[in-house]
Design a protein around this motif. Structure first.
Motif, PDB file in Angstrom:
ATOM      1  N   ILE A 140       8.530   4.178   1.142  1.00 33.90           N
ATOM      2  CA  ILE A 140       8.155   4.579   2.496  1.00 33.90           C
ATOM      3  C   ILE A 140       7.158   5.551   2.563  1.00 33.90           C
ATOM      4  N   SER A 141       6.935   6.644   1.766  1.00 37.71           N
ATOM      5  CA  SER A 141       5.796   7.612   1.584  1.00 37.71           C
ATOM      6  C   SER A 141       4.673   6.764   1.469  1.00 37.71           C
ATOM      7  N   ARG A 142       4.610   6.021   0.649  1.00 37.07           N
ATOM      8  CA  ARG A 142       3.296   5.030   0.323  1.00 37.07           C
ATOM      9  C   ARG A 142       2.806   4.247   1.256  1.00 37.07           C
ATOM     10  N   ALA A 143       3.844   3.808   1.970  1.00 37.06           N
ATOM     11  CA  ALA A 143       3.599   2.889   3.335  1.00 37.06           C
ATOM     12  C   ALA A 143       2.718   3.607   4.514  1.00 37.06           C
ATOM     13  N   LEU A 144       2.543   4.783   4.481  1.00 41.46           N
ATOM     14  CA  LEU A 144       1.837   5.878   5.144  1.00 41.46           C
ATOM     15  C   LEU A 144       0.362   5.594   4.585  1.00 41.46           C
ATOM     16  N   ASP A 145       0.045   5.592   3.496  1.00 48.08           N
ATOM     17  CA  ASP A 145      -1.378   5.693   2.901  1.00 48.08           C
ATOM     18  C   ASP A 145      -1.339   5.070   1.526  1.00 48.08           C
ATOM     19  N   PRO A 146      -1.163   3.665   1.189  1.00 43.71           N
ATOM     20  CA  PRO A 146      -0.951   3.001   0.005  1.00 43.71           C
ATOM     21  C   PRO A 146      -2.222   3.639  -1.085  1.00 43.71           C
ATOM     22  N   GLU A 147      -3.370   3.923  -0.529  1.00 40.12           N
ATOM     23  CA  GLU A 147      -4.449   4.098  -1.207  1.00 40.12           C
ATOM     24  C   GLU A 147      -4.668   5.528  -1.622  1.00 40.12           C
ATOM     25  N   ALA A 148      -3.815   6.744  -1.070  1.00 41.95           N
ATOM     26  CA  ALA A 148      -4.015   7.873  -1.529  1.00 41.95           C
ATOM     27  C   ALA A 148      -3.605   8.285  -2.782  1.00 41.95           C
TER      28      ALA A 148
END
Length: 170
Positions: A140-148
């Protein structure tokens, strides 16, 4: 007259995450006891302990704290003497944020409480569900910014390479 649809608030993922965050915040506050630190302050200190001197933009990406909140947080923490700001080398518009000795000491004091809070959160789940829960939260966290997260990019790339090798062997 239009028929109204019912909504099961008790089963809503958004509502459940909100309630889970309330629980997490309460656990953090309890576990850190007399240490005056918030979860966001701890996240900032933790990110700086891993790599001191990051720009505020890098800290936004690393912590997930939005830009304006992070700028205000850094300003308040600088006033308290927990962090210092200076112009980033090579970019006069960016601030590099560094831990002060006081910030480093506060972080060291709060680590045990943060770990205890995490354990208290996970203890609400059966042992065999904890790893899946953490993985689901990470997704879910990665869905915010998968490139971060560069670590995530590497693991995705490694996973793709493994799949390609498996297909070739078949």
């Amino acid at each position: 007259m239009a028929e109204s649809k019912s909504f099961d608030l008790a089963a809503s993922p958004g509502q459940l995450l909100h309630r889970a965050q309330q629980f997490a915040s309460e656990q953090f506050s309890t576990a850190t006891g007399g240490v005056e630190i918030t979860q966001r302050q701890f996240a900032l200190l933790s990110a700086l302990s891993e790599e001191d001197g990051q720009t505020q933009t890098a800290l936004v990406q690393r912590t997930g704290i939005d830009r304006s909140t992070l700028a205000e947080l850094v300003s308040r923490m600088a006033t308290k003497g927990l962090v210092s700001r200076e112009r980033a080398p090579g970019d006069a518009r960016a601030n590099a944020v560094k831990l002060t000795d006081e910030g480093r000491a506060l972080y060291a004091t709060a680590i045990a409480g943060a770990a205890a809070a995490d354990e208290a959160i996970l203890s609400a789940l059966p042992k065999n569900k904890r790893a899946n829960f953490v993985e689901a939260l990470m997704r879910i966290s990665r869905a915010l910014d998968p490139e971060a997260d560069p670590k995530d990019k590497k693991s995705k790339k490694d996973g793709k390479d493994k799949k390609k090798k498996k297909k070739k062997k078949k």
